[in-house]
Design a protein around this motif. Structure first.
Motif, PDB file in Angstrom:
ATOM      1  N   ASN A  72     -19.842 -36.106 -11.698  1.00 24.57           N
ATOM      2  CA  ASN A  72     -19.305 -35.889 -13.040  1.00 24.57           C
ATOM      3  C   ASN A  72     -18.215 -36.902 -13.372  1.00 24.57           C
ATOM      4  N   ARG A  73     -17.380 -37.221 -12.403  1.00 26.72           N
ATOM      5  CA  ARG A  73     -16.350 -38.239 -12.623  1.00 26.72           C
ATOM      6  C   ARG A  73     -16.995 -39.599 -12.879  1.00 26.72           C
ATOM      7  N   ALA A  74     -18.089 -39.891 -12.188  1.00 29.49           N
ATOM      8  CA  ALA A  74     -18.786 -41.165 -12.388  1.00 29.49           C
ATOM      9  C   ALA A  74     -19.330 -41.260 -13.813  1.00 29.49           C
ATOM     10  N   VAL A  75     -19.864 -40.165 -14.329  1.00 29.68           N
ATOM     11  CA  VAL A  75     -20.370 -40.149 -15.708  1.00 29.68           C
ATOM     12  C   VAL A  75     -19.231 -40.444 -16.678  1.00 29.68           C
ATOM     13  N   VAL A  76     -18.096 -39.804 -16.486  1.00 30.29           N
ATOM     14  CA  VAL A  76     -16.937 -40.021 -17.365  1.00 30.29           C
ATOM     15  C   VAL A  76     -16.467 -41.470 -17.263  1.00 30.29           C
ATOM     16  N   ARG A  77     -16.419 -42.010 -16.043  1.00 27.82           N
ATOM     17  CA  ARG A  77     -15.991 -43.411 -15.855  1.00 27.82           C
ATOM     18  C   ARG A  77     -16.932 -44.387 -16.571  1.00 27.82           C
ATOM     19  N   VAL A  78     -18.208 -44.072 -16.615  1.00 27.08           N
ATOM     20  CA  VAL A  78     -19.172 -44.947 -17.291  1.00 27.08           C
ATOM     21  C   VAL A  78     -19.019 -44.843 -18.815  1.00 27.08           C
ATOM     22  N   LEU A  79     -18.801 -43.631 -19.324  1.00 27.06           N
ATOM     23  CA  LEU A  79     -18.713 -43.437 -20.772  1.00 27.06           C
ATOM     24  C   LEU A  79     -17.385 -43.901 -21.371  1.00 27.06           C
ATOM     25  N   ASN A  80     -16.297 -43.843 -20.621  1.00 24.82           N
ATOM     26  CA  ASN A  80     -14.985 -44.215 -21.161  1.00 24.82           C
ATOM     27  C   ASN A  80     -14.966 -45.590 -21.828  1.00 24.82           C
ATOM     28  N   PRO A  81     -15.458 -46.645 -21.172  1.00 26.73           N
ATOM     29  CA  PRO A  81     -15.432 -47.955 -21.838  1.00 26.73           C
ATOM     30  C   PRO A  81     -16.311 -48.018 -23.097  1.00 26.73           C
ATOM     31  N   MET A  82     -17.342 -47.192 -23.146  1.00 28.42           N
ATOM     32  CA  MET A  82     -18.218 -47.164 -24.319  1.00 28.42           C
ATOM     33  C   MET A  82     -17.497 -46.598 -25.539  1.00 28.42           C
ATOM     34  N   LEU A  83     -16.483 -45.783 -25.314  1.00 32.77           N
ATOM     35  CA  LEU A  83     -15.753 -45.148 -26.414  1.00 32.77           C
ATOM     36  C   LEU A  83     -14.880 -46.118 -27.190  1.00 32.77           C
ATOM     37  N   VAL A  84     -14.487 -47.201 -26.567  1.00 36.24           N
ATOM     38  CA  VAL A  84     -13.546 -48.141 -27.180  1.00 36.24           C
ATOM     39  C   VAL A  84     -14.020 -48.587 -28.556  1.00 36.24           C
TER      40      VAL A  84
END
Length: 130
Positions: A72-84
């Protein structure tokens, strides 16, 4: 001899592990598979943000608490940069809220968390709080 080979641990490929419903494979096609999974995650994020923007606040899906697992942390780490990109284009707090909620909804969908089908207004309990 082939039976002696140990399976590869998934920690070496956190983006692969983070994608939903795809087996972790270790071979020459890893880069292509990771690219496809990232695109699928980006698509899920975009759909969730668009859906959230068009849903009134009181009708939004209730989101469950998710476990703090490595996956779950890996999913969040992948999506965070996409939010920018979305956050930089945000014009006000309401739009920023829709983006963040949409991202949380996307995480839940990617990891396969159970989502309530009722919105907040219809899903409230009649029980009196303690």
């Amino acid at each position: 001899m082939a039976g002696d080979a140990a399976p590869q641990p998934t920690e070496h490929h956190p983006r692969v592990e983070a994608a939903k419903d795809h087996p972790v494979m270790v071979d020459s096609d890893d880069d292509e598979m990771v690219s496809q999974e990232l695109e699928q995650m980006r698509s899920t994020l975009e759909e969730a943000i668009v859906e959230t923007r068009s849903t009134p606040l009181e009708n939004r899906t209730r989101l469950p608490r998710i476990a703090l697992s490595k996956r779950n942390r890996a999913v969040v780490r992948v999506l965070n940069p996409m939010l920018v990109t979305y956050l930089e284009a945000s014009r006000d707090l309401r739009e920023t809220d829709s983006i963040i909620f949409g991202a949380a909804l996307a995480v839940c969908r990617i990891i396969g968390a159970k989502l309530s089908t009722a919105g907040r207004a219809t899903g409230q309990s009649s029980a009196i709080p303690a």
